[in-house]
Design a protein around this motif. Structure first.
Motif, mmCIF file in Angstrom:
data_model
loop_
_atom_site.group_PDB
_atom_site.id
_atom_site.type_symbol
_atom_site.label_atom_id
_atom_site.label_comp_id
_atom_site.label_asym_id
_atom_site.label_seq_id
_atom_site.Cartn_x
_atom_site.Cartn_y
_atom_site.Cartn_z
ATOM 1 N N LEU A 1 8.713 -3.409 31.683
ATOM 2 C CA LEU A 1 7.677 -2.398 31.891
ATOM 3 C C LEU A 1 7.820 -1.734 33.257
ATOM 4 O O LEU A 1 7.602 -0.524 33.390
ATOM 5 C CB LEU A 1 6.287 -3.026 31.749
ATOM 6 C CG LEU A 1 5.944 -3.590 30.364
ATOM 7 C CD1 LEU A 1 4.522 -4.130 30.346
ATOM 8 C CD2 LEU A 1 6.122 -2.527 29.282
ATOM 9 N N ARG A 2 8.187 -2.503 34.263
ATOM 10 C CA ARG A 2 8.411 -1.912 35.589
ATOM 11 C C ARG A 2 9.591 -0.949 35.531
ATOM 12 O O ARG A 2 9.551 0.131 36.132
ATOM 13 C CB ARG A 2 8.671 -3.017 36.617
ATOM 14 C CG ARG A 2 8.979 -2.509 38.031
ATOM 15 C CD ARG A 2 7.829 -1.737 38.635
ATOM 16 N NE ARG A 2 6.649 -2.574 38.834
ATOM 17 C CZ ARG A 2 5.490 -2.110 39.294
ATOM 18 N NH1 ARG A 2 5.356 -0.817 39.580
ATOM 19 N NH2 ARG A 2 4.449 -2.924 39.432
ATOM 20 N N THR A 3 10.628 -1.319 34.804
ATOM 21 C CA THR A 3 11.778 -0.429 34.628
ATOM 22 C C THR A 3 11.341 0.871 33.965
ATOM 23 O O THR A 3 11.709 1.966 34.404
ATOM 24 C CB THR A 3 12.864 -1.107 33.774
ATOM 25 O OG1 THR A 3 13.293 -2.314 34.409
ATOM 26 C CG2 THR A 3 14.064 -0.189 33.591
ATOM 27 N N ASP A 4 10.553 0.750 32.902
ATOM 28 C CA ASP A 4 10.068 1.944 32.197
ATOM 29 C C ASP A 4 9.247 2.843 33.121
ATOM 30 O O ASP A 4 9.349 4.073 33.062
ATOM 31 C CB ASP A 4 9.214 1.538 30.992
ATOM 32 C CG ASP A 4 10.052 1.120 29.797
ATOM 33 O OD1 ASP A 4 11.246 1.456 29.765
ATOM 34 O OD2 ASP A 4 9.515 0.459 28.893
ATOM 35 N N LYS A 5 8.439 2.228 33.968
ATOM 36 C CA LYS A 5 7.604 3.011 34.893
ATOM 37 C C LYS A 5 8.471 3.776 35.891
ATOM 38 O O LYS A 5 8.224 4.957 36.180
ATOM 39 C CB LYS A 5 6.653 2.072 35.644
ATOM 40 C CG LYS A 5 5.770 2.755 36.695
ATOM 41 C CD LYS A 5 4.798 3.737 36.063
ATOM 42 C CE LYS A 5 3.674 4.130 37.008
ATOM 43 N NZ LYS A 5 4.131 4.796 38.245
ATOM 44 N N LEU A 6 9.499 3.135 36.412
ATOM 45 C CA LEU A 6 10.387 3.795 37.369
ATOM 46 C C LEU A 6 11.189 4.908 36.695
ATOM 47 O O LEU A 6 11.429 5.964 37.293
ATOM 48 C CB LEU A 6 11.328 2.765 38.002
ATOM 49 C CG LEU A 6 10.641 1.688 38.853
ATOM 50 C CD1 LEU A 6 11.653 0.639 39.300
ATOM 51 C CD2 LEU A 6 9.941 2.297 40.064
ATOM 52 N N LEU A 7 11.583 4.677 35.453
ATOM 53 C CA LEU A 7 12.272 5.725 34.696
ATOM 54 C C LEU A 7 11.337 6.907 34.459
ATOM 55 O O LEU A 7 11.737 8.070 34.575
ATOM 56 C CB LEU A 7 12.774 5.171 33.357
ATOM 57 C CG LEU A 7 13.938 4.179 33.420
ATOM 58 C CD1 LEU A 7 14.181 3.551 32.050
ATOM 59 C CD2 LEU A 7 15.210 4.858 33.923
ATOM 60 N N PHE A 8 10.101 6.603 34.132
ATOM 61 C CA PHE A 8 9.102 7.644 33.891
ATOM 62 C C PHE A 8 8.874 8.473 35.156
ATOM 63 O O PHE A 8 8.795 9.705 35.110
ATOM 64 C CB PHE A 8 7.787 6.998 33.440
ATOM 65 C CG PHE A 8 6.720 7.976 33.039
ATOM 66 C CD1 PHE A 8 6.597 8.386 31.716
ATOM 67 C CD2 PHE A 8 5.833 8.491 33.975
ATOM 68 C CE1 PHE A 8 5.610 9.289 31.336
ATOM 69 C CE2 PHE A 8 4.847 9.390 33.609
ATOM 70 C CZ PHE A 8 4.739 9.796 32.283
ATOM 71 N N ASP A 9 8.780 7.799 36.286
ATOM 72 C CA ASP A 9 8.479 8.470 37.555
ATOM 73 C C ASP A 9 9.615 9.364 38.041
ATOM 74 O O ASP A 9 9.404 10.201 38.927
ATOM 75 C CB ASP A 9 8.158 7.435 38.639
ATOM 76 C CG ASP A 9 6.822 6.744 38.408
ATOM 77 O OD1 ASP A 9 6.028 7.244 37.585
ATOM 78 O OD2 ASP A 9 6.580 5.695 39.040
ATOM 79 N N THR A 10 10.807 9.164 37.506
ATOM 80 C CA THR A 10 11.954 9.969 37.949
ATOM 81 C C THR A 10 12.444 10.925 36.865
ATOM 82 O O THR A 10 13.546 11.468 36.967
ATOM 83 C CB THR A 10 13.117 9.052 38.391
ATOM 84 O OG1 THR A 10 13.362 8.062 37.383
ATOM 85 C CG2 THR A 10 12.789 8.374 39.713
ATOM 86 N N TYR A 11 11.629 11.118 35.857
ATOM 87 C CA TYR A 11 11.992 12.067 34.799
ATOM 88 C C TYR A 11 11.550 13.456 35.245
ATOM 89 O O TYR A 11 10.427 13.886 34.984
ATOM 90 C CB TYR A 11 11.322 11.675 33.481
ATOM 91 C CG TYR A 11 11.781 12.496 32.292
ATOM 92 C CD1 TYR A 11 12.962 12.186 31.622
ATOM 93 C CD2 TYR A 11 11.032 13.588 31.842
ATOM 94 C CE1 TYR A 11 13.386 12.932 30.533
ATOM 95 C CE2 TYR A 11 11.453 14.338 30.751
ATOM 96 C CZ TYR A 11 12.628 14.008 30.107
ATOM 97 O OH TYR A 11 13.050 14.755 29.028
ATOM 98 N N ASN A 12 12.428 14.149 35.956
ATOM 99 C CA ASN A 12 12.096 15.483 36.454
ATOM 100 C C ASN A 12 13.348 16.353 36.529
ATOM 101 O O ASN A 12 14.478 15.854 36.517
ATOM 102 C CB ASN A 12 11.404 15.398 37.821
ATOM 103 C CG ASN A 12 12.271 14.751 38.878
ATOM 104 O OD1 ASN A 12 13.284 15.310 39.304
ATOM 105 N ND2 ASN A 12 11.888 13.547 39.312
ATOM 106 N N GLU A 13 13.143 17.644 36.618
ATOM 107 C CA GLU A 13 14.254 18.597 36.555
ATOM 108 C C GLU A 13 15.174 18.517 37.765
ATOM 109 O O GLU A 13 16.389 18.720 37.650
ATOM 110 C CB GLU A 13 13.717 20.027 36.419
ATOM 111 C CG GLU A 13 12.831 20.484 37.561
ATOM 112 C CD GLU A 13 13.009 21.979 37.854
ATOM 113 O OE1 GLU A 13 14.067 22.536 37.522
ATOM 114 O OE2 GLU A 13 12.082 22.556 38.436
#
Length: 231
Positions: A100-112
């Motif tokens: 879940l922490r991995t998913d959160k970090l992936l989510f936070d860096t999903y940008n253009e």
């Protein structure tokens, strides 16, 4: 009388042999358990109740595992093996929390902007490639991750001469593989998706200000990377 003594001797000899064989068998079974520690450490989730979870592993614990993997290994393959082994030592709840922490970090860096950096560094970047690029970024440790999150151009410090690909697909699976090894269950079955929403199902829709048909637009986003790496 002589016959009685002979029979008694045979009986004692047979009894001693049988006891010795049983003792040897018990010792071998005991040693077998030690030589196969997986048998001893596997968790039977059928015998306990593990509720679905939305609780992430603490950042300190998460990054400590990553930093240890960097200290103890020198390549991605070994880092992946190290992480799976380290995560297996956690509780099932903590293993889920690592994912879940991995998913959160992936989510936070999903940008253009970061996608632009990935495109420049890898000479192209698909949806899946961008996911594995960010896995690679996380695997580089806390300091690198947050520096890049703030300024994607700082990735120039992570460029290795001769390396053409900056992705780490195996990192995406380390928690799932560890959980499977330890419990023989699928980790995703124990995630509470009603409460945990910072995952790939809820990535925002991106509006790109850069265009691969106009490469100079990428130079506006990541001028240092573009100048040094774009061909």
């Amino acid at each position: 009388m002589k016959n009685s003594i002979t029979l008694l001797s045979l009986f004692l000899f047979f009894s001693i042999n049988v006891c010795g064989q049983n003792s040897t068998q018990n010792q071998e079974e005991s040693l077998g358990s030690i030589e196969n520690p997986e048998i001893a450490v596997r968790i039977n989730l059928d015998s306990i109740t593990l509720p679905k979870s939305s609780e992430m592993l603490s950042e300190n614990s998460f990054w400590a595992l990553i930093e240890n993997s960097l200290k103890e290994t020198t390549n991605q393959e070994d880092q992946e093996i190290f992480l799976v082994s380290a995560i297996e030592k956690l509780t099932p709840q903590e293993m889920i929390g690592f994912r879940l922490r991995t998913d959160k970090l992936l989510f936070d860096t999903y940008n253009e902007n970061l996608w632009c950096a990935a495109y420049i560094m890898n000479g192209g970047c698909s949806d899946g490639g961008f996911e594995y690029f960010r896995c690679w970024l996380i695997s580089r440790g806390k300091e690198v991750f947050y520096n890049v999150k703030e300024n994607p151009d700082s990735l120039i410090n992570e460029v290795i001469v001769g390396q053409e690909n900056y992705e780490f697909e195996g990192f995406w699976y380390v928690a799932m593989n560890a959980f499977k090894n330890k419990t023989d269950k699928e980790l995703f079955s124990y995630i509470d998706y009603d409460r945990f929403v910072t995952n790939d199902e809820n990535y925002p829709v991106l509006k790109f200000s850069w265009n691969i048909d106009e490469p100079k637009t990428m130079g506006v986003i990541c001028p240092v990377l573009f100048k040094n790496l774009w061909k």
